[in-house]
Design an enzyme around this catalytic site. Structure first.
Site, mmCIF file in Angstrom:
data_model
loop_
_atom_site.group_PDB
_atom_site.id
_atom_site.type_symbol
_atom_site.label_atom_id
_atom_site.label_comp_id
_atom_site.label_asym_id
_atom_site.label_seq_id
_atom_site.Cartn_x
_atom_site.Cartn_y
_atom_site.Cartn_z
ATOM 1 N N GLY C 10 53.034 27.154 63.153
ATOM 2 C CA GLY C 10 52.284 27.796 62.076
ATOM 3 C C GLY C 10 50.866 27.261 62.053
ATOM 4 O O GLY C 10 50.642 26.053 62.145
ATOM 5 N N ALA C 11 49.901 28.182 61.940
ATOM 6 C CA ALA C 11 48.488 27.783 61.967
ATOM 7 C C ALA C 11 47.761 28.269 60.721
ATOM 8 O O ALA C 11 46.613 28.680 60.768
ATOM 9 C CB ALA C 11 47.819 28.312 63.231
ATOM 10 N N GLY C 12 48.459 28.219 59.593
ATOM 11 C CA GLY C 12 47.780 28.450 58.320
ATOM 12 C C GLY C 12 47.152 27.149 57.854
ATOM 13 O O GLY C 12 46.913 26.227 58.644
ATOM 14 N N PHE C 113 42.675 28.871 34.878
ATOM 15 C CA PHE C 113 43.804 29.530 35.513
ATOM 16 C C PHE C 113 45.024 29.373 34.624
ATOM 17 O O PHE C 113 45.054 28.508 33.726
ATOM 18 C CB PHE C 113 44.075 28.914 36.900
ATOM 19 C CG PHE C 113 43.811 29.848 38.044
ATOM 20 C CD1 PHE C 113 42.601 30.488 38.188
ATOM 21 C CD2 PHE C 113 44.803 30.087 39.006
ATOM 22 C CE1 PHE C 113 42.356 31.349 39.251
ATOM 23 C CE2 PHE C 113 44.571 30.941 40.078
ATOM 24 C CZ PHE C 113 43.353 31.570 40.198
ATOM 25 N N ASP C 208 60.289 32.341 59.000
ATOM 26 C CA ASP C 208 61.007 31.944 60.221
ATOM 27 C C ASP C 208 61.385 30.461 60.237
ATOM 28 O O ASP C 208 62.509 30.101 60.562
ATOM 29 C CB ASP C 208 60.154 32.259 61.463
ATOM 30 C CG ASP C 208 59.715 33.719 61.509
ATOM 31 O OD1 ASP C 208 60.512 34.578 61.104
ATOM 32 O OD2 ASP C 208 58.576 33.973 61.931
ATOM 33 N N GLN C 227 58.647 33.444 42.960
ATOM 34 C CA GLN C 227 57.599 33.757 41.990
ATOM 35 C C GLN C 227 57.183 35.224 42.067
ATOM 36 O O GLN C 227 56.875 35.738 43.141
ATOM 37 C CB GLN C 227 56.368 32.894 42.224
ATOM 38 C CG GLN C 227 55.242 33.232 41.251
ATOM 39 C CD GLN C 227 54.215 32.120 41.148
ATOM 40 O OE1 GLN C 227 53.363 31.995 42.012
ATOM 41 N NE2 GLN C 227 54.322 31.316 40.126
ATOM 42 N N HIS C 229 54.291 37.552 40.999
ATOM 43 C CA HIS C 229 52.906 37.482 40.532
ATOM 44 C C HIS C 229 52.700 38.602 39.517
ATOM 45 O O HIS C 229 53.112 39.737 39.758
ATOM 46 C CB HIS C 229 51.933 37.650 41.700
ATOM 47 C CG HIS C 229 50.536 37.216 41.373
ATOM 48 N ND1 HIS C 229 49.717 37.967 40.555
ATOM 49 C CD2 HIS C 229 49.831 36.116 41.717
ATOM 50 C CE1 HIS C 229 48.555 37.333 40.424
ATOM 51 N NE2 HIS C 229 48.598 36.214 41.125
ATOM 52 N N LEU C 239 47.948 41.776 46.290
ATOM 53 C CA LEU C 239 47.564 40.824 45.250
ATOM 54 C C LEU C 239 46.220 41.140 44.582
ATOM 55 O O LEU C 239 45.243 41.448 45.246
ATOM 56 C CB LEU C 239 47.485 39.428 45.890
ATOM 57 C CG LEU C 239 46.992 38.280 45.016
ATOM 58 C CD1 LEU C 239 48.004 37.967 43.919
ATOM 59 C CD2 LEU C 239 46.766 37.034 45.878
ATOM 60 N N THR C 241 43.978 38.821 42.151
ATOM 61 C CA THR C 241 44.015 37.403 41.791
ATOM 62 C C THR C 241 44.167 37.128 40.290
ATOM 63 O O THR C 241 43.651 37.870 39.447
ATOM 64 C CB THR C 241 42.754 36.677 42.284
ATOM 65 O OG1 THR C 241 42.807 35.318 41.807
ATOM 66 C CG2 THR C 241 41.483 37.307 41.735
ATOM 67 N N GLU C 242 44.842 36.010 39.998
ATOM 68 C CA GLU C 242 44.896 35.487 38.641
ATOM 69 C C GLU C 242 43.485 35.163 38.154
ATOM 70 O O GLU C 242 43.209 35.141 36.958
ATOM 71 C CB GLU C 242 45.752 34.216 38.654
ATOM 72 C CG GLU C 242 46.007 33.616 37.296
ATOM 73 C CD GLU C 242 47.166 32.621 37.358
ATOM 74 O OE1 GLU C 242 48.198 32.937 37.973
ATOM 75 O OE2 GLU C 242 47.032 31.526 36.791
ATOM 76 N N ARG C 273 52.746 32.012 35.155
ATOM 77 C CA ARG C 273 53.038 33.296 35.805
ATOM 78 C C ARG C 273 54.418 33.855 35.456
ATOM 79 O O ARG C 273 54.582 35.069 35.305
ATOM 80 C CB ARG C 273 52.932 33.151 37.326
ATOM 81 C CG ARG C 273 51.506 33.088 37.782
ATOM 82 C CD ARG C 273 51.384 32.951 39.279
ATOM 83 N NE ARG C 273 49.973 32.887 39.647
ATOM 84 C CZ ARG C 273 49.522 32.614 40.853
ATOM 85 N NH1 ARG C 273 50.366 32.362 41.832
ATOM 86 N NH2 ARG C 273 48.232 32.585 41.103
ATOM 87 N N HIS C 337 55.729 37.142 45.234
ATOM 88 C CA HIS C 337 54.482 36.537 45.675
ATOM 89 C C HIS C 337 54.678 35.226 46.422
ATOM 90 O O HIS C 337 54.012 34.967 47.411
ATOM 91 C CB HIS C 337 53.605 36.300 44.448
ATOM 92 C CG HIS C 337 52.272 35.689 44.735
ATOM 93 N ND1 HIS C 337 51.383 36.271 45.612
ATOM 94 C CD2 HIS C 337 51.670 34.566 44.276
ATOM 95 C CE1 HIS C 337 50.277 35.511 45.664
ATOM 96 N NE2 HIS C 337 50.442 34.476 44.875
ATOM 97 N N ARG C 372 55.492 27.965 40.142
ATOM 98 C CA ARG C 372 54.249 27.373 40.627
ATOM 99 C C ARG C 372 53.089 27.830 39.766
ATOM 100 O O ARG C 372 53.008 28.998 39.381
ATOM 101 C CB ARG C 372 54.000 27.792 42.071
ATOM 102 C CG ARG C 372 52.668 27.336 42.614
ATOM 103 C CD ARG C 372 52.502 27.656 44.069
ATOM 104 N NE ARG C 372 52.321 29.073 44.366
ATOM 105 C CZ ARG C 372 51.218 29.761 44.101
ATOM 106 N NH1 ARG C 372 50.185 29.189 43.494
ATOM 107 N NH2 ARG C 372 51.136 31.048 44.436
ATOM 108 N N SER C 377 49.013 26.357 45.012
ATOM 109 C CA SER C 377 49.583 26.539 46.353
ATOM 110 C C SER C 377 48.576 26.189 47.428
ATOM 111 O O SER C 377 48.912 25.526 48.410
ATOM 112 C CB SER C 377 50.095 27.966 46.548
ATOM 113 O OG SER C 377 49.029 28.881 46.516
ATOM 114 N N LEU C 378 47.316 26.604 47.265
ATOM 115 C CA LEU C 378 46.313 26.196 48.252
ATOM 116 C C LEU C 378 46.236 24.675 48.286
ATOM 117 O O LEU C 378 46.120 24.059 49.344
ATOM 118 C CB LEU C 378 44.941 26.795 47.905
ATOM 119 C CG LEU C 378 44.766 28.288 48.184
ATOM 120 C CD1 LEU C 378 43.372 28.751 47.770
ATOM 121 C CD2 LEU C 378 45.003 28.598 49.653
#
Lengths: 327, 296, 563
Positions: C10-12, C113, C208, C227, C229, C239, C241-242, C273, C337, C372, C377-378
């Site tokens: 994973g490359a996030g 937020f 995965d 969750q 959203h 999405l 955004t909040e 949320r 979400h 959450r 999450s970020l």
């Protein structure tokens, strides 16, 4: 809104012998409302009619950059293109991005595109030109280019890339501008020197296609124009393109008129101009030799005063911000 | 309604591409369009001045627009790059009041009349197709093209960026140039490349590429059945015309597609003489094709 | 066979941040990703990233908000760690080049937020995930770390001693199946939105890594906490955004009433949320919606603010819903979400299988518990990308490469060959996927009831049989997306089953999990994590439980949660 039947005419590409691709066109019919996205309909076809149809996609919301394909003659993101806006007499023609090697159907090999991006050193570098503080307006210059999602729409449409695969291309150059104009970048001049090499900023044709096809309002050509300005301001002026640009403002300042004879001389130098005789001879045959002594326009002194005024007290016209961005 | 404009032909039409200027004047005379000289107008700076001195470029453009404003006339040009440069400047000066104020301060300090932001920048092509009554125009077209297949090479700088041109260049009836071809009795040829680049602005730095571009676009038009190509731009004219013979060598294929300014072909359909329109100055002789429909 | 000290899948944001730790440690690290790193779904995060960087804020307050937001089931050691590290992470990203939005004084700007007691969310307009992702990719390019781009992992392989041995990888570009040996494997494969029919997630979000970890013997935790959203676009689920509510947006029903005051009288639209999504669902169920949606109203913010602060969502609303938020309210509804659950790890990201690590949405560390908070999450991805990366690097320094079981690659090749050799009749993968995903939406949504969930759970054995009968139209080798979808579908089935079984077992309502038959939280019986294991013999998911990790902070004691 009422639904109707659309014909998707899709270029199918299968890898053949090493490095070759065999192409044919295939048609699919789908029922859809005009505001349905092309991506949704490609998924409908793949899921319900033909699982072999191959394309890239991921986020569905124009932020991951996966689904740029040629739709109705223009490279667009499939996820934000409505079928009703691109269908001609109910037919939508779809093929892969241009100027890129094709892997399979609508999926191109993205490696050459990213190799060009890697080539501009796409990261902040430590160095002497790094500013200490970031101001609230510091990113007004770079905001539009940081919107880039590297989808490749611009490269696919680029008129220079079409004839010169070595051209760095709009996306990579916009990325380069993002660093050159970031106050935290340490090696701005070094970057500008590298970007002025052949196949770099001076090879852009200024055709403005990249500005119009960009789905994220990055305006890559505007970034290229600004890179040229920054380069010239830092004395990076030895390329033909740079000399040509400089010749322009000298001519206008002196006579108010562009002098095509001296322009050619300044741009290429004496030898270069003689090399240009291929074209010059063709022009001469038709008696089209520009005069080396153009008349000045009326009020040329006004132009000189304007020029001097701006040299004395420069105005930042690049951003809409109230104050100039310190670099 | 009399149509009168401040006429800004651009540097190329004053020097190498004089025939475009001649044709524009001849056509306008026929149509009763007044073209008023702008003695003070300088070069617009094209794409380059914006790169070397962006603020000076805006000031130069403002000075040109101001001259037209003082004449009380909208500005009309026959060069796409002048059109884009002046439209771009006009767009900014009209939409950014603070910028206009700053630039006007420079003009005032230099003894130039400040620009009020009231001028429209137009292409002569748009004037002919949008402002001249189509019945008037058709009545003047005494030598129609009789189905001649004409490639419209639109030229980048009269259609992009959409942000500054929007409706001006993009009408539902298709590009202006193709509409004009139809009005003249010709058939516009659809070909890949009609909205692409002639390469003029990298002519000196990327010569080989420009040859390839010119060849590709001309060949594409030719292969689509075009018998002649027209452009609304003196710079496109220069490349698609004078470079075409050189480009033929680059791609090692004969192209031989006569190319001319839209005003020249329009003039021919109005029965204006070849001499007045400078047809002999064209690089690919159009006479054989034109004589086939009785135009030469 | 190629080998690396540490292989990151994973490359996030998590994967790339972890990889940078490997480069810093001078180890041989490689990243495997089924998409180019910039296509990772982290880019779709819009609103922001939380950190107590304001001198008037404290990380302890951020931690308390997070504990409360988690409905007291988040692991407190991990929450403390994340919130303490948060300011450092923001400043680090800033130094790396992220163009955060600034206040007039040049300080990084923050917006309010949901569920937060301070304006704590740093942002870059409404494309915060995108700029963070691009920044980490820039550092990844700089580091020279090798990325196996567009390579899909088919299996996590263990050695005979139960330690990770490596991966079986499929190169999407060529169709080649190959093995990679690693002393450690770090899974950063993100969430599983595709388990559900309507989701804000990318179509590549198929969870995965979670499925492979479970099949390899590592438990998943808290999978029932999904969750919803509050503001997914009505038609596409995309999405919004909040941050739109953070900037002052209202939620209104079909009657034009700003209804949140009836549900969260103090925080209104900026309640947590789970609270907002339930309120919306109630409005819709009670007939005060329009075509299954209520509305996000931004009109009063004015054109300039919308264009300046929320440019992307304006375009999304225009492009996908045909609505310009400057002139009209946007139709939205609660939409799947985020997965609070994931691969169970300790606070350093280590899973109970030796040599296996997980970070980001793929992991359940657990900092989010049952719900959450927006902007966390970020933060989770980058903080635990870093910490897990660091920890995994320490681990592999003293670990040995294990022997790669000889049959693993052959088995995967056979599985693929068998799939391709099936005759072209029966179900297409998309059809089976649609059946399951639609049922998940229907029976495992915002409100859950036992009969529906039981029906759903009982369908899985049948779907698994159907899975054995799907066929591929595409038998080719280059860029065979048909095949990928089929492989991913088995993962989605595994995860769907773990979600519904967890939801059926948890007889209480907590955070995002709401049972109409058990509407209250039950701390005595259920302040516990659910664990889901793969039972190879039964070919089904089985459950277990685990205690919540607490730190003894009296402030964190469970209380009634109101906003």
């Amino acid at each position: 809104m009422t639904s109707q039947t659309y014909t998707f005419r899709i270029q199918r590409n299968m890898p053949g012998q090493v490095g070759t691709v065999q192409s044919h066109w295939q048609e699919y019919k789908v029922e859809a409302e005009p505001n349905t996205t092309i991506l949704t309909l490609l998924e409908t076809i793949k899921g319900g009619q033909d699982g072999t149809l191959t394309f890239r996609q991921s986020c569905r919301s124009a932020i991951c950059g996966s689904c740029a394909i040629n739709i109705g003659g223009r490279t667009r993101l499939a996820c934000k293109t409505h079928v009703g806006t691109v269908a001609k007499d109910g037919v939508v023609e779809i093929s892969p991005q241009k100027n890129q090697p094709v892997l399979r159907d609508l999926a191109i090999d993205i490696r050459p595109f990213f190799a060009r991006v890697h080539g501009i050193k796409p990261y902040l570098q430590e160095g002497p030109e790094r500013a200490g503080k970031v101001t609230s307006t510091a990113y007004d210059q770079v905001n539009h280019v940081t919107q880039c999602i590297m989808c490749g729409c611009c490269y696919s449409e680029c008129t220079m890339a079409e004839v010169n695969p070595k051209f760095i291309g709009p996306a990579a150059l916009a990325k380069a501008f993002r660093f050159v104009s970031d106050p935290r970048e340490g090696l701005k001049t070094e970057r500008l020197q590298a970007l002025a090499n052949p196949n770099g900023i001076w090879s852009c044709t200024r055709c403005t296609l990249c500005v119009d096809v960009c789905p994220k309002e990055v305006a890559p050509m505007e970034a290229i124009v600004k890179l040229r300005t920054r380069g010239l301001n830092k004395g990076v002026n030895t390329s033909a393109g740079a000399k040509h640009a400089l010749a322009f403002h000298e001519d206008i300042k002196q006579t108010g008129q562009l002098n095509e004879f001296t322009l050619m001389m300044r741009t290429l130098g004496i030898v270069g101009s003689l090399m240009e005789t291929g074209m010059a001879l063709h022009l001469a045959k038709k008696g089209k030799i520009p005069s080396p002594f153009p008349h000045s326009v009326t009020g040329v002194d006004e132009l000189r005063r304007m020029y001097e005024s701006l040299e004395r007290s420069p105005i930042d016209v690049e951003t809409k911000a109230k104050e100039a961005v310190p670099e | 309604m009399t149509l009168e404009f401040a006429y800004y032909p651009g540097c190329a039409a004053k020097q190498i591409q004089r025939e475009a200027d001649w044709a524009a004047r001849a056509v306008c005379q026929e149509l009763g369009i007044g073209l008023l000289a702008m003695p003070r107008a300088s070069c617009c700076g094209a794409v380059s001045l914006r790169e070397t001195k962006p603020a000076f470029a805006l000031a130069v453009a403002a000075r040109i627009l101001s001259e037209a404003e003082a004449m009380g006339k909208d500005l009309v040009t026959i060069c796409n790059t002048c059109l884009q440069t002046l439209t771009h400047a006009n767009y900014r000066l009209s939409n950014e009041p603070e910028l206009l104020e700053k630039i006007n301060a420079v003009l005032a300090e230099s003894g130039v009349r400040p620009y009020g932001g009231t001028i429209k920048v137009r292409h002569l092509l748009w004037v002919v197709t949008d402002l001249v009554d189509s019945r008037t125009l058709k009545a003047k077209i005494t030598h129609p093209l009789k189905g001649l297949r004409v490639a419209a090479f639109l030229g980048c700088h009269s259609i992009r960026p959409e942000e500054i041109f929007n409706h001006a260049s993009n009408t539902s009836e298709g590009p202006h140039l193709e509409r004009l071809i139809q009005l003249m009795g010709g058939v516009p040829v659809d070909y890949v490349g009609k909205d692409r680049c002639c390469g003029f602005h990298v002519m000196l730095s990327d010569k080989h590429e420009v040859h390839t571009m010119a060849a590709k676009n001309c060949l594409s038009a030719k292969d689509a059945g075009a018998q002649v190509m027209i452009t609304p731009c003196t710079l496109c004219d220069m490349i698609m015309g004078s470079v075409q013979p050189i480009a033929e060598k680059t791609v090692q294929r004969t192209i031989n597609l006569p190319e001319m300014n839209f005003a020249q072909l329009l003039g021919l359909t109005m029965g204006i003489s070849k001499e007045r329109l400078g047809i002999s100055r064209l690089h690919i002789d159009p006479v054989p094709v034109l004589s086939s429909i009785g135009l030469a | 066979m190629k080998s690396h000290d540490l292989i990151i899948v994973g490359a996030g944001l998590s994967g790339m941040r972890a990889a940078l730790e490997g480069a810093k440690a001078g180890l041989d690290v490689a990243v495997v990703s089924k998409v180019h790193p910039l296509r990772s779904h982290s880019c779709a995060a819009q609103g922001g990233i939380n950190a107590a960087i304001n001198p008037n804020d404290k990380w302890e307050v951020h931690a308390y908000d997070t504990v409360k937001g988690s409905d007291f089931i988040g692991d407190e050691d991990a929450i403390d760690l994340m919130c303490r590290e948060a300011p450092g992470i923001i400043h680090e990203m800033d130094r790396m080049g992220t163009p955060f939005s600034r206040n007039d004084d040049g300080v990084i700007a923050q917006r309010p937020f949901g569920g937060a007691s301070f304006d704590r969310t740093c942002y870059a307009a409404d494309r915060t995930g995108q700029v963070l992702l691009h920044t980490l990719w820039e550092r990844l390019v700089h580091s020279g770390i090798h990325v196996y781009e567009e390579c899909h992992v088919f299996r996590l392989v263990l050695a005979s001693d139960g330690h990770v041995a490596g991966l079986v990888v499929y190169d999407i570009k060529t169709g080649e199946i190959f093995g990679l040996r690693g002393k450690g494997i770090l899974l950063a494969t993100g969430g599983y939105g595709r388990v559900f029919l309507s989701s804000t997630n990318a179509t590549t979000n198929t969870g995965d890594g979670m499925a492979y970890a479970m099949r390899a013997g590592a438990p998943l935790a808290d999978m029932e906490f999904v969750q919803f959203h509050p503001t997914g676009l009505r038609t596409s689920g995309i999405l919004i955004t909040e941050g739109a509510r953070g900037e002052g947006g209202y939620l209104i029903n079909a009657e034009g009433e700003r209804f949140m005051g009836r549900y969260a009288p103090k925080k209104w639209e900026l309640a947590s949320r789970d609270v907002v999504s339930r309120a919306e669902q109630t409005e819709i169920l009670e007939g005060r919606g329009t075509n299954g949606a209520i509305f996000l109203d931004l009109r009063h913010l004015g054109r300039d603010k919308i264009i300046d602060k929320l440019p992307q969502i304006r375009h999304l609303a225009l492009d996908l819903e045909g609505v310009d938020p400057i002139d009209a309210p946007i139709p939205v509804r609660p939409t799947v979400h985020y997965s609070m659950g994931g691969i169970r790890t300790d606070k350093f990201g280590a899973a109970p299988v030796p040599g296996l690590f997980a970070a980001g949405e793929a992991a359940c560390v657990s900092v989010h518990g049952a719900n959450r908070l927006g902007g966390n999450s970020l933060l989770d991805t980058i903080v635990f990308g870093k910490i897990t990366g660091e920890h995994a690097c320490q681990y592999v320094r003293s670990a040995q490469l294990r022997d790669f079981p000889a049959n693993a690659i052959a088995e995967e090749k056979d599985r693929i060959q068998e799939l391709k050799s099936r005759p072209n009749r029966g179900l297409r993968p998309a059809m089976l996927h649609h059946q399951m995903a639609e049922a998940m939406n229907t029976y495992c949504g915002v409100y859950r009831e036992p009969v529906g969930m039981t029906t759903l759970a009982e369908k899985f054995p049948g779907w698994r049989l159907d899975y054995e009968r799907i066929h591929l139209d595409d038998k080719s080798t280059v860029f065979n997306v048909d095949l990928l979808r089929a492989v991913e579908l088995r993962n989605l089935l595994d995860l769907g089953e773990s979600i519904v079984k967890g939801a059926l077992a948890r007889e209480e309502s907590r955070g995002a999990h709401f049972r109409i038959d058990f509407p209250n939280r039950d701390d005595v019986k259920w302040r516990k994590h659910t664990l889901a294991f793969w039972d190879e013999g039964a070919q089904a998911v089985r459950l277990d439980q685990e205690e919540v990790r607490t730190v003894g902070n009296p402030e964190y004691a469970p209380m009634v949660r109101t906003y």
